[in-house]
Design a protein around this motif. Sequence first.
Motif, PDB file in Angstrom:
ATOM      1  N   VAL A 134     -12.183  62.327-146.621  1.00 52.70           N
ATOM      2  CA  VAL A 134     -11.436  60.712-146.420  1.00 52.70           C
ATOM      3  C   VAL A 134     -11.107  60.639-147.891  1.00 52.70           C
ATOM      4  O   VAL A 134      -9.846  60.087-148.109  1.00 52.70           O
ATOM      5  N   CYS A 135     -11.667  60.980-149.114  1.00 56.05           N
ATOM      6  CA  CYS A 135     -11.227  60.871-150.410  1.00 56.05           C
ATOM      7  C   CYS A 135      -9.815  61.553-150.435  1.00 56.05           C
ATOM      8  O   CYS A 135      -8.961  61.040-151.125  1.00 56.05           O
ATOM      9  N   LYS A 136      -9.906  62.887-149.940  1.00 55.71           N
ATOM     10  CA  LYS A 136      -8.640  63.594-150.202  1.00 55.71           C
ATOM     11  C   LYS A 136      -7.539  62.744-149.496  1.00 55.71           C
ATOM     12  O   LYS A 136      -6.347  62.721-150.039  1.00 55.71           O
ATOM     13  N   PHE A 137      -7.801  62.452-148.294  1.00 52.00           N
ATOM     14  CA  PHE A 137      -6.674  61.786-147.731  1.00 52.00           C
ATOM     15  C   PHE A 137      -6.372  60.442-148.361  1.00 52.00           C
ATOM     16  O   PHE A 137      -5.068  60.096-148.307  1.00 52.00           O
TER      17      PHE A 137
ATOM     18  N   ARG B 150     -10.456  52.935-147.518  1.00 55.11           N
ATOM     19  CA  ARG B 150     -10.865  53.285-148.761  1.00 55.11           C
ATOM     20  C   ARG B 150     -10.062  52.663-149.960  1.00 55.11           C
ATOM     21  O   ARG B 150     -10.345  52.176-150.956  1.00 55.11           O
ATOM     22  N   ILE B 151      -8.603  52.550-149.644  1.00 51.50           N
ATOM     23  CA  ILE B 151      -7.762  52.083-150.676  1.00 51.50           C
ATOM     24  C   ILE B 151      -7.334  50.638-150.231  1.00 51.50           C
ATOM     25  O   ILE B 151      -6.302  50.259-150.848  1.00 51.50           O
TER      26      ILE B 151
ATOM     27  N   CYS C  22     -12.289  59.880-155.034  1.00 47.95           N
ATOM     28  CA  CYS C  22     -11.444  58.824-154.955  1.00 47.95           C
ATOM     29  C   CYS C  22     -12.435  57.522-155.042  1.00 47.95           C
ATOM     30  O   CYS C  22     -13.109  57.321-154.205  1.00 47.95           O
ATOM     31  N   ASP C  23     -12.172  56.888-156.021  1.00 50.44           N
ATOM     32  CA  ASP C  23     -12.964  55.503-156.169  1.00 50.44           C
ATOM     33  C   ASP C  23     -12.392  54.574-155.040  1.00 50.44           C
ATOM     34  O   ASP C  23     -11.249  54.466-154.932  1.00 50.44           O
ATOM     35  N   PRO C  24     -13.389  53.914-154.642  1.00 50.83           N
ATOM     36  CA  PRO C  24     -13.007  53.164-153.469  1.00 50.83           C
ATOM     37  C   PRO C  24     -12.112  51.779-154.172  1.00 50.83           C
ATOM     38  O   PRO C  24     -12.424  51.444-155.411  1.00 50.83           O
ATOM     39  N   CYS C  25     -11.371  51.258-153.518  1.00 50.71           N
ATOM     40  CA  CYS C  25     -10.757  49.893-153.663  1.00 50.71           C
ATOM     41  C   CYS C  25     -11.695  48.900-153.232  1.00 50.71           C
ATOM     42  O   CYS C  25     -12.003  48.628-152.079  1.00 50.71           O
ATOM     43  N   TRP C  26     -12.156  48.290-154.184  1.00 54.18           N
ATOM     44  CA  TRP C  26     -13.034  46.990-154.030  1.00 54.18           C
ATOM     45  C   TRP C  26     -12.546  45.790-153.352  1.00 54.18           C
ATOM     46  O   TRP C  26     -11.515  45.235-154.076  1.00 54.18           O
ATOM     47  N   THR C  27     -12.698  45.410-152.222  1.00 50.36           N
ATOM     48  CA  THR C  27     -11.947  44.573-151.535  1.00 50.36           C
ATOM     49  C   THR C  27     -13.124  43.314-151.208  1.00 50.36           C
ATOM     50  O   THR C  27     -14.192  43.358-150.959  1.00 50.36           O
ATOM     51  N   ASP C  28     -12.280  42.241-151.007  1.00 50.67           N
ATOM     52  CA  ASP C  28     -12.915  40.972-150.479  1.00 50.67           C
ATOM     53  C   ASP C  28     -13.695  41.185-149.177  1.00 50.67           C
ATOM     54  O   ASP C  28     -12.793  41.716-148.519  1.00 50.67           O
ATOM     55  N   ALA C  29     -14.729  40.378-148.934  1.00 49.09           N
ATOM     56  CA  ALA C  29     -15.114  40.494-147.531  1.00 49.09           C
ATOM     57  C   ALA C  29     -13.884  39.845-146.336  1.00 49.09           C
ATOM     58  O   ALA C  29     -13.955  40.420-145.456  1.00 49.09           O
ATOM     59  N   GLU C  30     -13.230  39.057-146.711  1.00 49.84           N
ATOM     60  CA  GLU C  30     -12.222  38.535-145.963  1.00 49.84           C
ATOM     61  C   GLU C  30     -10.697  39.306-146.313  1.00 49.84           C
ATOM     62  O   GLU C  30      -9.768  38.655-145.574  1.00 49.84           O
TER      63      GLU C  30
END
Length: 689
Positions: free
Chosen positions: A135-138, A172-173, A289-297
Motif C-alpha cells: 500500500v505504501c509503495k502504491f 493513505r494519501i 509512506c507517511d499517511p495523509c492525516w484526514t478529517d473524519a468528515e
Amino acid sequence: MASANDSVNEHEKELVGWFYPPDKLKSEAYVSSMDQYKETYQKSIDDPASFWGDIANEFHWKIPPNQEKFMDFNFDTRKGNVSIKWMEGAVTNISYNMLDRNVEKGLGDNVAFYWEGNFPGDSKQITYRELLSEVCKFANVLKDKGIKKGDRIAIYMPMINELVVAMLACARIGAVHSIVFGGFSAESLAERILDSKCRILITADGSYRGKKLINLKEISDEAIGMCKEEGFVVESCIVVQHVSRGADNGNSDPPVAKRPCPEVPTHFDDVHGIDCWWHDVMSSVSDQCDPCWTDAEDPLFMLYTSGSTGKPKGVLHTVGGYMIYTATTFKYTFDYHPGEVYWCTADIGWITGHSYITYGPLANGATNVLFEGTPFYPDSGRFWDVVDKYNVSKFYTAPTAIRALMKFGKSVVKKSSRKSLKVLGTVGEPINPEAWLWYYHTVGDAQCAIVDTYWQTETGGHVITSLPGATPMRPGAASFPFFGVVPAIVDEHGNELEGPCEGFLVMKQPWPGIARTIYGDHERFERVYFSKFPGYYTTGDGCKRDSNGYYWITGRTDDCMNVSGHLLSTAQVESALVEHDAVTEAAVVSCPHKEKGEGIYCFTTLMEGVEFNEQLKNELKQKVRTKIGPFATPDIIQNAPGLPKTRSGKIMRRVLRHVAKNDKNIGDTTTMADSSVVDTLFENRPNVN
Ligand code: WTA
C-alpha cells in the motif's frame, strides 16, 4: 411465539418457524442473548456519543473526536439543508488504522488475505505487514503521478490483491476512490469517470470468470476514448498484469498454457499514450509512506448506485464514521473472533465488498478470503471446496448464489466437510424461505446461525440484521436494527405506524456509516432520500413488522429492480432500449425469477412496419449489455403494440407488473386511457411462467 397449524406438514411448519442460535456459538458470542442485545441497543440510542466514542477510542487518531461535538445532523429539509457529521474535527487515516495499527498490535505476520484465483491451484496469501508495504509503495506511485488529497481515482479491476492495495493507497494519501464493478460496460465506466473527473484509471489486463475472459484493458481503453470525446482527459492508466502473467505460485492446475479458455493477449497497444504496467511503476518506489492525516468528515470513497432516473448516483462516504461503523457491524454481525477465517463472496465493485471485504474485516485485523472466480467453476462445489481449504468459519453470500446452487442438489455440497462453518450471512435482497432453509440445513448442517443483513450502498453497513449468538431466527426476516439505528415504518402520508404493520421503511436518525451526500449533487441527495417523508431518511424499501417486532423487508417501492442482488433502475434499461432505431417506446418492470430473485421484463413498442423477431430481440439485449453491462441483460422482451397509460399519458407500470407475472387480477383500471391494450398484452405474452 408463532404457533404452527397442526394440519400443515413439517416443511410448511419450518417456513414459518423459529430457529435458535447454536449453543456453541452462543457461549462464545459477544452478544449472547436478546436481553443483552436490547440493553446494548438502548445504550447506543440513548447516548450515541458515548457508545460510538468508546468504539472510536480503539482506533488511532491524530486528533481524537471531541465528545461534546461527537455528532451533528439535520434530516429535515424544512429546517435547512440536510447535513450529517460524525466526529468532525477529529483527524485520522483509515489505511493507518487498517494496517499500521494492526502491525503495531503484533498482527503483522497474520494473513490479511488468502487470494483464491479463478482456477483452483492459483492462490497466494498476503500478510498485514506485506499489505502495508504494498500500500505504501502504491501510494508513492500515485504521489509521483501528482495525485493529491481529494483527487478522484477510478478503479476497474478483478478480485485480486492489487485491488485492495489500490483502495488503501488512495485512502493513505486522502484520494477518493471510485470503484466500478468489472461487469459494467465501457459506456458505464466512462459515465462514472466523467461524473467525478477521475484523474487516473487503475485496471488489469483481464480476468477469468470461469472459462470466460473479461478483457478489462480493452474496455478501459474504450472508456478512456469516450471520455476524450467528451473533452475529458484521463491522465494515466495503470495496468496490473494479471492474466497474461499466469499463476503466481507456478502450481496452477491446469497449467496456464493448457487452460480451457480463450488465449490471453500478452501485448496491449498503448492507444491513448497513457499506459503503464503496475509492476513497472512499483519496482522503483519506496515502501515507506507517511499517511495523509484526514478529517473524519473528509471523503473516503464514492460508489455509484442506480437511481430511479437513468443517471447513477455517486454515493459519498467519509472517513471516520464509515470506519467505526463497518468495523463494528463486521465484529458483531459475524461475531468475528481473532484467528478465524472469514469469506465474503461479493465483488469489491459493490458496497458489500467495500465494507465487508476491505474495510470492516481489516479494521478488525481479520483473515479474509479474496475470491476471483465464480461459484460454478470448475464445478458447483467450488464454494464448499474453498470453505474447507481455508477452514472458513464466517461465510457471507447472496440469496441469488444460494438459489443458483440449490438446483445442483445436496450431493455436491455434501462432498465437502464444512465443519469449520459457524455463521452464514446473506445480503442483497430478501431471501425466500426455501433458500434460507437450504442454506441452514444443507450448507450449515443445522449447526450454524444465519444472519440476514439488510442494508444499502447508502447505509455503509448493516442496518437491520440478526446477531448470530442472540437472535432467534426466522427464515426471511432481517430481524432487528443494529446498534445506533432507529427504523420506523410509515404509511404513504408519512405517519409512523405502531406495532405489527406494513409500510415504507425509513430511518429517524443517522448512524456513523450513513452516506453524506451524492457526489457533486447534494440537492439530489436531499430530494431522493429526504423529501418523500420529511424528517426521515427514506430507504426506498417496503417493510413489515410482525407481532414480535421483527422487521421483514418486502422489496423496493420505487422504480428500482433488484436483479441477482444488483440494483438497477427501470429507466436505465428503458433508455438503452429506445436507443435502438426500431423502438419507439419501452417500459421495463421486474418479474419474479427463480434464481435472480427479480428478472428484467421489457415491453417494447416498435416503429411501424418493423417485424418483432429473434434477431431484433438479440439486438435489443445487446444494446442493454453495451449501454449498462452484461448483468443487466433483459430476461424477457415482449412486443407491445400499445402500453397501458393513464389519461395524462403516464405508463402504468403497476399494470405491466401484473402482465409480467401473468396475474390477470390487475385491480382498478378506471384511470387507464384504453384498457383493451392490456388484453392484447396478456394474449401476446411469451410463454415463460
Ligand atoms: C436490497 C446492497 C432484503 C434492498 C448491500 C436494498 C435487501 C438494496 C437485503 C440495496 C436483505 C439488501 N433483505 N433486501 N438482507 N439487503 N437488500 O445498494 O432492496 O446494492 O435497498 O446494497 O438491496 O442494494 P445495494
